[in-house]
Design an enzyme around this catalytic site. Sequence first.
Site, mmCIF file in Angstrom:
data_model
loop_
_atom_site.group_PDB
_atom_site.id
_atom_site.type_symbol
_atom_site.label_atom_id
_atom_site.label_comp_id
_atom_site.label_asym_id
_atom_site.label_seq_id
_atom_site.Cartn_x
_atom_site.Cartn_y
_atom_site.Cartn_z
ATOM 1 N N ASN A 254 0.741 -1.182 0.271
ATOM 2 C CA ASN A 254 0.193 -0.144 0.093
ATOM 3 C C ASN A 254 0.910 1.336 0.075
ATOM 4 O O ASN A 254 0.437 2.520 0.292
ATOM 5 C CB ASN A 254 -0.977 -0.122 1.343
ATOM 6 C CG ASN A 254 -1.928 -1.283 1.272
ATOM 7 O OD1 ASN A 254 -1.799 -2.046 2.040
ATOM 8 N ND2 ASN A 254 -2.601 -1.589 0.195
ATOM 9 N N ILE B 297 0.961 6.753 0.253
ATOM 10 C CA ILE B 297 0.219 5.886 1.234
ATOM 11 C C ILE B 297 -1.148 5.509 0.751
ATOM 12 O O ILE B 297 -1.840 6.523 0.793
ATOM 13 C CB ILE B 297 0.674 6.243 2.718
ATOM 14 C CG1 ILE B 297 2.003 6.464 3.094
ATOM 15 C CG2 ILE B 297 -0.137 4.917 3.529
ATOM 16 C CD1 ILE B 297 2.138 6.909 4.378
ATOM 17 N N CYS B 298 -1.535 4.447 0.475
ATOM 18 C CA CYS B 298 -2.943 4.136 0.288
ATOM 19 C C CYS B 298 -3.489 4.025 1.587
ATOM 20 O O CYS B 298 -3.540 2.610 2.054
ATOM 21 C CB CYS B 298 -3.202 3.111 -0.848
ATOM 22 S SG CYS B 298 -4.698 2.981 -1.266
ATOM 23 N N LEU B 299 -4.121 4.707 2.189
ATOM 24 C CA LEU B 299 -4.862 4.413 3.468
ATOM 25 C C LEU B 299 -6.079 5.113 3.583
ATOM 26 O O LEU B 299 -5.974 6.453 3.347
ATOM 27 C CB LEU B 299 -3.937 5.044 4.539
ATOM 28 C CG LEU B 299 -4.247 4.654 6.121
ATOM 29 C CD1 LEU B 299 -4.697 3.179 6.079
ATOM 30 C CD2 LEU B 299 -3.312 5.083 7.034
#
Lengths: 157, 315
Positions: free
Chosen positions: A81, A89-91
Amino acid sequence: MQASRARLFKEYKEVQREKTADPDIQLVCDDTNIFKWTALIKGPSETPYEGGVFQLAFAVPEQYPLQPPQVRFLTKIFHPNVHFKTGEICLDILKNAWSPAWTLQSVCRAIIALMAHPEPDSPLNCDSGNLLRSGDLRGYQSMARMYTRLAAMPKKG
Amino acid sequence: MVMILMKLSTILASTLTNRLAKLKQCKLDAKREQWLSQVKNKGCKDESNVKTGSSPSPLINPNHERDHKSSKNLETRSRGEDTCLHDSDLEFLTNSPTNSVSGGKDSRKNRIGSSSSSSCSGSCSGSVSEEEDDGCLDDWEAVADALTADDDKLQNPNSKPPSGSALNLGLPNKECEIGGLKPECNEKVPNCRAWRPDDAFRPQSLPNLSKQYSFPMNADRRFGLGGVSWGCHSLISQPSSCPLCCEDLDLTDSSFLPCLCGFRLCLFCHKRLLEEDARCPGCRKQYDSVIGGTGINGGAPKFRLARSCSMSTGS
């Protein structure tokens, strides 16, 4: 503008006050710009990131806390991620699930949790995601551990 | 109710010190009269009640004093109170004395605020108030006024309660003291500013520790359905500043509960959220849907909260 500044100042004081509360997180505000923060987080134990120290860069928008801060890894990390080149950041909590009740500190905690529990189904690092999705846990772990050693650990000698 | 009347009258007595002597006399008379009637009616079994039963007498007295009602009227009323007294006393005997005090106080609050007594499960206030409605409402208002005046005086920590007068009147005065001071404790609780036992400004005549400790328990019992005590807790736990913009919450903000989850924020931030995200920062639910539910469920907490606020400021 003023609200975000006041809020960040309060968070700064909170961080100073509870410096020892969370030993895994070290949040530092830029000396000249309260909208720029950096954080050092320890890789969670029992993960390939254990032993590494990862640097995060926070760019806080003026609409903060209504808008989430922009966070990215400055330290290279092999994680499904996290974009391997940009550190993006993929959050969800940094995107649509952001709540103004979150703080920079809690964002750091969330990122540590993400490191321990990757989400291979929404990958930014396709190599890492594919390894996990194909069930090659060992491959993923060895790659992640290697990059942790390369990038997140003090150089020996 | 009788207890309430007693409290009211005793508090009144404490404020109107110039009437003390007259009151005392009337009280003694009424006490004797009541005691006699009680003994006549119920025998010695209720003798223990008489001590607390002396309370209604002061209530009667102001009426007597002001209205000069016919003695017959007085008699009937005292009789009615007597029956009521037995009920309430039975309850009081089973419970702790402070319970009766707080219960009385509570219904007093009810009367002053003229709020619904639904959330107030206090002892027998409902039946009593019905009973009293016809006779002496005017006097009640006067008593309430005197009470608020008394409370205002007591609000000031420097002004000591009239302990001297309390000493004069003996046993009932002890209760008067409690009755006079209890409201203050009660009001302080929502503000989270109750005197600590070691507080230097704590009046010496404040009820002793055991009573103070027993108070919250009583409050919980009284408002088992989550009445004012609910409001107290939320008031205590609420932040002093908006968690989003870190500005201090003013009175309007702190009584503003936009979401059932209890997440508080200032009106300004709430408006900004509505313009953008419109989700509660605490639970991430849409504010619109939450507001829809507020009409059914959330209305009550809001109302209670407003009431507790008005209690703390109004009286």
